[in-house]
Design an enzyme around this catalytic site. Structure first.
Site, mmCIF file in Angstrom:
data_model
loop_
_atom_site.group_PDB
_atom_site.id
_atom_site.type_symbol
_atom_site.label_atom_id
_atom_site.label_comp_id
_atom_site.label_asym_id
_atom_site.label_seq_id
_atom_site.Cartn_x
_atom_site.Cartn_y
_atom_site.Cartn_z
ATOM 1 N N LYS A 193 0.872 -1.188 0.000
ATOM 2 C CA LYS A 193 0.000 0.000 0.000
ATOM 3 C C LYS A 193 0.905 1.232 0.000
ATOM 4 O O LYS A 193 1.444 1.620 1.028
ATOM 5 C CB LYS A 193 -0.872 -0.023 1.257
ATOM 6 C CG LYS A 193 -2.164 0.784 1.198
ATOM 7 C CD LYS A 193 -2.056 2.223 0.794
ATOM 8 C CE LYS A 193 -2.073 3.191 1.950
ATOM 9 N NZ LYS A 193 -1.947 4.603 1.514
ATOM 10 N N GLY A 245 6.456 5.167 8.377
ATOM 11 C CA GLY A 245 5.698 6.418 8.333
ATOM 12 C C GLY A 245 5.756 7.124 9.675
ATOM 13 O O GLY A 245 6.718 6.961 10.431
ATOM 14 N N SER A 246 4.712 7.863 9.967
ATOM 15 C CA SER A 246 4.720 8.676 11.189
ATOM 16 C C SER A 246 4.493 7.823 12.432
ATOM 17 O O SER A 246 3.869 6.761 12.371
ATOM 18 C CB SER A 246 3.644 9.752 11.099
ATOM 19 O OG SER A 246 2.378 9.145 10.997
ATOM 20 N N THR A 247 4.971 8.309 13.555
ATOM 21 C CA THR A 247 4.793 7.599 14.817
ATOM 22 C C THR A 247 3.307 7.517 15.170
ATOM 23 O O THR A 247 2.832 6.490 15.677
ATOM 24 C CB THR A 247 5.614 8.294 15.917
ATOM 25 O OG1 THR A 247 7.005 8.158 15.563
ATOM 26 C CG2 THR A 247 5.404 7.659 17.281
ATOM 27 N N GLY A 250 1.850 4.751 13.213
ATOM 28 C CA GLY A 250 2.421 3.509 13.743
ATOM 29 C C GLY A 250 1.682 3.047 14.993
ATOM 30 O O GLY A 250 1.379 1.855 15.159
ATOM 31 N N GLU A 268 8.720 1.274 11.291
ATOM 32 C CA GLU A 268 9.885 2.153 11.116
ATOM 33 C C GLU A 268 9.321 3.572 11.086
ATOM 34 O O GLU A 268 8.640 3.951 10.130
ATOM 35 C CB GLU A 268 10.621 1.783 9.814
ATOM 36 C CG GLU A 268 12.043 2.293 9.781
ATOM 37 C CD GLU A 268 12.137 3.711 9.274
ATOM 38 O OE1 GLU A 268 12.199 4.622 10.128
ATOM 39 O OE2 GLU A 268 12.145 3.915 8.065
ATOM 40 N N CYS A 303 13.560 10.198 7.515
ATOM 41 C CA CYS A 303 13.393 9.847 8.922
ATOM 42 C C CYS A 303 14.730 9.968 9.662
ATOM 43 O O CYS A 303 14.750 10.231 10.852
ATOM 44 C CB CYS A 303 12.784 8.467 9.075
ATOM 45 S SG CYS A 303 13.553 7.253 8.046
ATOM 46 N N GLU A 402 9.555 16.023 14.808
ATOM 47 C CA GLU A 402 10.010 15.739 13.447
ATOM 48 C C GLU A 402 9.329 16.710 12.479
ATOM 49 O O GLU A 402 8.109 16.793 12.422
ATOM 50 C CB GLU A 402 9.647 14.298 13.074
ATOM 51 C CG GLU A 402 10.153 13.925 11.702
ATOM 52 C CD GLU A 402 9.947 12.440 11.384
ATOM 53 O OE1 GLU A 402 8.813 11.966 11.477
ATOM 54 O OE2 GLU A 402 10.935 11.774 11.037
HETATM 55 P P1 NDP Z 1 1.700 8.837 7.464
HETATM 56 O O1 NDP Z 1 2.279 8.135 8.609
HETATM 57 O O2 NDP Z 1 0.285 9.283 7.548
HETATM 58 O O3 NDP Z 1 1.785 7.939 6.127
HETATM 59 C C1 NDP Z 1 2.544 6.776 5.959
HETATM 60 C C2 NDP Z 1 1.707 5.677 5.304
HETATM 61 O O4 NDP Z 1 0.651 5.268 6.185
HETATM 62 C C3 NDP Z 1 1.007 6.116 4.017
HETATM 63 O O5 NDP Z 1 0.938 5.037 3.112
HETATM 64 C C4 NDP Z 1 -0.366 6.467 4.530
HETATM 65 O O6 NDP Z 1 -1.338 6.493 3.528
HETATM 66 C C5 NDP Z 1 -0.613 5.363 5.521
HETATM 67 N N1 NDP Z 1 -1.647 5.635 6.521
HETATM 68 C C6 NDP Z 1 -2.181 6.826 6.889
HETATM 69 N N2 NDP Z 1 -3.100 6.647 7.866
HETATM 70 C C7 NDP Z 1 -3.145 5.318 8.124
HETATM 71 C C8 NDP Z 1 -3.879 4.507 9.041
HETATM 72 N N3 NDP Z 1 -4.755 5.035 9.902
HETATM 73 N N4 NDP Z 1 -3.658 3.176 9.043
HETATM 74 C C9 NDP Z 1 -2.762 2.614 8.193
HETATM 75 N N5 NDP Z 1 -2.060 3.334 7.298
HETATM 76 C C10 NDP Z 1 -2.222 4.670 7.262
HETATM 77 O O7 NDP Z 1 2.611 10.055 7.099
HETATM 78 P P2 NDP Z 1 2.130 11.480 6.565
HETATM 79 O O8 NDP Z 1 2.049 11.405 5.114
HETATM 80 O O9 NDP Z 1 0.904 11.963 7.227
HETATM 81 O O10 NDP Z 1 3.329 12.417 7.023
HETATM 82 C C11 NDP Z 1 3.227 13.118 8.248
HETATM 83 C C12 NDP Z 1 4.512 13.101 8.979
HETATM 84 O O11 NDP Z 1 4.871 11.757 9.246
HETATM 85 C C13 NDP Z 1 5.686 13.667 8.215
HETATM 86 O O12 NDP Z 1 5.744 15.046 8.274
HETATM 87 C C14 NDP Z 1 6.824 13.002 8.925
HETATM 88 O O13 NDP Z 1 7.101 13.701 10.107
HETATM 89 C C15 NDP Z 1 6.274 11.631 9.276
HETATM 90 N N6 NDP Z 1 6.697 10.627 8.294
HETATM 91 C C16 NDP Z 1 7.737 9.828 8.610
HETATM 92 C C17 NDP Z 1 8.211 8.943 7.685
HETATM 93 C C18 NDP Z 1 9.376 8.054 7.985
HETATM 94 O O14 NDP Z 1 10.077 7.648 7.053
HETATM 95 N N7 NDP Z 1 9.605 7.679 9.203
HETATM 96 C C19 NDP Z 1 7.644 8.836 6.333
HETATM 97 C C20 NDP Z 1 6.492 9.680 6.125
HETATM 98 C C21 NDP Z 1 6.071 10.549 7.074
HETATM 99 P P3 NDP Z 1 -1.704 7.868 2.821
HETATM 100 O O15 NDP Z 1 -0.437 8.642 2.634
HETATM 101 O O16 NDP Z 1 -2.269 7.414 1.546
HETATM 102 O O17 NDP Z 1 -2.644 8.589 3.726
#
Ligand code: NDP
Length: 500
Positions: A193, A245-247, A250, A268, A303, A402
């Site tokens: 996804k 993705g974001s904490t 997570g 992660e 990250c 972050e």
């Molecule tokens: P998210 O954590 O929302 O997105 C990461 C992934 O999770 C995307 O595929 C997203 O889908 C999906 N997702 C979103 N909501 C859910 C949920 N409830 N259940 C399961 N999956 C979900 O990151 P954001 O795009 O909102 O970014 C926000 C902040 O997160 C950034 O500014 C950064 O600080 C942090 N971040 C950290 C990352 C890292 O590498 N550690 C990577 C990305 C973000 P979709 O995008 O389609 O909503």
């Protein structure tokens, strides 16, 4: 005949001619979402519409999970000789290499990354990752337990089953490959996804996986927003979910696993990594260059971004000046120009988030040293100047949270103890760096820093597949890359045979 120069005009012409696939990929076929809904995919380079992408719903999730389960149970992938899976995955890596420019262009258009980074880093890195795990499959034997003489104790690893990989938008193809490669190598069926902000390379990967010979149902791509990720996290027939993705998300995924079938959860997450420069740093110019790259590479959307630069007081003024000069060279430019080092921020939401943090820094009393503005707004795209703050209170928001943008907080300290305390006073623990000429100081600091990766006299080095990657504390659990990642996608089984 020599190949044409790959300049801005070359890439723009190729972008015009691109045929973009925008449907989901389920059970071996591209298909629109069951709901027939789509969402707009716009380029952060100029805000232009690239395509309409399938917005999958629960019905698509159910179909993909069922296809994953069916293919897993049938053994069409898990049941192959490891050498056969290796052959197919190596072919997959080869096809990625053959389509390097197309994938790199998709990545750059979709999320604003400089084309040079995509062609030289992300796409070859994805191919290398898949090849690395392909090569590892048949060199990962089980164990025989030392036990009683009339017992044969076998310890084996089996694929966990149906694995969902939910990945972010900052390194779309690379983060996807870090998950799907070990998951596929170990025999699982996978549902990828991608983020709705950057779905295009994941969609294209599915076709290449099929062309390489990965059987129907074994590799599926579901496009759509976070609801798709959440439906996977809640699904009773998904055995494992691997997320970057974001904490905040997570934490939600862990809750979903607890609420449903206790699927294995690997996270992660974010970081606020400290880059510590001691007065005996062996090369201040190199350290300044690395400090600038650590926050400007990939527009700071990393990250492991070195977002907190801790500098010992004795060298602070001269070092800040060097970093300012280095960072000033990272001005955003057109991502499709091969000379560009810093491209566009992924979208309007993230741009506002970064600008909001810059405003918060000013409000909370940090001193602006460089940048601080949106730029290139006339392009219709989303760009931010490289930005430096000097921070006297390490507890203010820009020094704690972050940002995911090119915004650096510089904090001064007197002693190593103080620097380590500041570095570790974070909810995160992903990366850290220490610059010193003293071997003992380097190793002592490396031991004391609570982070998954510690760099000594460098930053972001060691990108090859051998190093495990992941974090302490709220930076997540488990590790991507290395043989350790294969552990996440397998169950350990003890088979105890009584011999007499
Ligand atoms: P998210 O954590 O929302 O997105 C990461 C992934 O999770 C995307 O595929 C997203 O889908 C999906 N997702 C979103 N909501 C859910 C949920 N409830 N259940 C399961 N999956 C979900 O990151 P954001 O795009 O909102 O970014 C926000 C902040 O997160 C950034 O500014 C950064 O600080 C942090 N971040 C950290 C990352 C890292 O590498 N550690 C990577 C990305 C973000 P979709 O995008 O389609 O909503």
């Amino acid at each position: 005949m020599s190949s044409p120069e790959k300049n801005l005009a070359y890439w723009q012409a190729h972008a015009q001619a691109l045929q973009i696939e925008s449907r989901a990929f389920i059970d071996g076929h591209y298909a629109p979402a069951q709901t027939e809904e789509t969402f707009e995919c716009r380029s952060p380079i100029d805000g232009e519409l690239l395509c309409e992408v399938a917005q999958c719903g629960q019905a698509d999730v159910d179909l993909a999970v069922a296809a994953g389960r069916r293919s897993f149970e049938a053994g069409v992938w898990a049941g192959l000789h490891p050498r056969q899976r290796k052959k197919v995955l190596r072919k997959f890596a080869e096809l990625i290499r053959l389509h390097n420019d197309e994938l790199a262009l998709l990545e750059s258009l979709d999320m604003g990354k400089p084309i040079n980074d995509a062609t030289r880093g992300d796409v070859p890195g994805a191919a290398q990752c898949i090849e690395w795990y392909a090569e590892a499959i048949d060199k990962w034997p089980g164990e025989v337990a030392p036990c009683d003489h009339n017992i044969l104790g076998l310890i084996t690893r089996e694929p966990v089953g149906v694995v969902a990989c939910v990945v972010p938008w900052n390194f779309p193809i690379l983060m996807a490959s870090w998950k799907i490669a070990p998951a596929l190598a170990t025999g699982n069926s996978v549902i990828l996804k991608p983020s709705e902000k950057s779905p295009l390379t994941a969609i294209r990967l599915a076709g290449l996986a099929r062309d390489a010979g990965i059987p129907a149902g074994v590799f599926n791509v579901l496009t759509g927003d976070g609801r798709v990720g959440e439906a996977l996290a809640l699904h009773g027939d998904v055995d494992c979910i691997a997320f970057t993705g974001s904490t905040a998300v997570g934490k939600r995924i862990m809750q979903c696993a607890g609420q449903s079938n206790l699927k294995r959860v690997w996270l992660e997450l974010g970081g606020k990594s400290a880059n510590i420069v001691l007065a005996d740093c062996p090369d201040l110019d190199r350290a300044a260059q690395a400090a600038a790259g650590a926050i400007c590479y990939n527009m700071g959307e990393m990250c492991t971004a070195g977002s907190r630069l801790l500098v010992q007081r004795a060298i602070k003024d001269q070092f800040v000046e060097r970093v300012r000069a280095e960072m000033a060279t990272w001005q955003p430019a057109h991502p499709l120009d091969p000379a560009t080092g810093m491209g566009a921020i992924v979208d309007d939401i993230q741009l506002k988030r970064v600008l909001g943090y810059i405003e918060a820094g000013k409000q909370e009393g940090a001193t602006l040293v460089l940048g601080g503005q949106q730029t290139r707004a006339d392009t219709g795209g989303y760009y931010v100047e490289p930005t430096i703050f000097q921070v006297s209170d390490p507890n203010i928001r820009i020094a704690r949270e972050e940002i995911f943008g090119p915004v650096l907080s510089i904090i001064e300290f007197d002693t190593l103890d103080e620097a380590i305390a500041i570095a570790n006073r974070s909810d995160y623990g992903l990366g850290a760096a220490i610059w010193t000429a003293d071997l003992v100081t380097a190793h002592t600091a490396a031991r004391r820093l609570r982070a998954g990766t510690v760099w000594v006299n460098c930053y972001e080095e060691g990108s090859d597949m051998n190093f495990p990657f992941g974090g302490y504390k709220q930076s997540g659990n488990g590790r991507d890359k290395s043989l350790h990642a294969m552990e996440k996608y397998t169950e350990l089984k003890s088979t105890v045979v009584k011999l007499g």
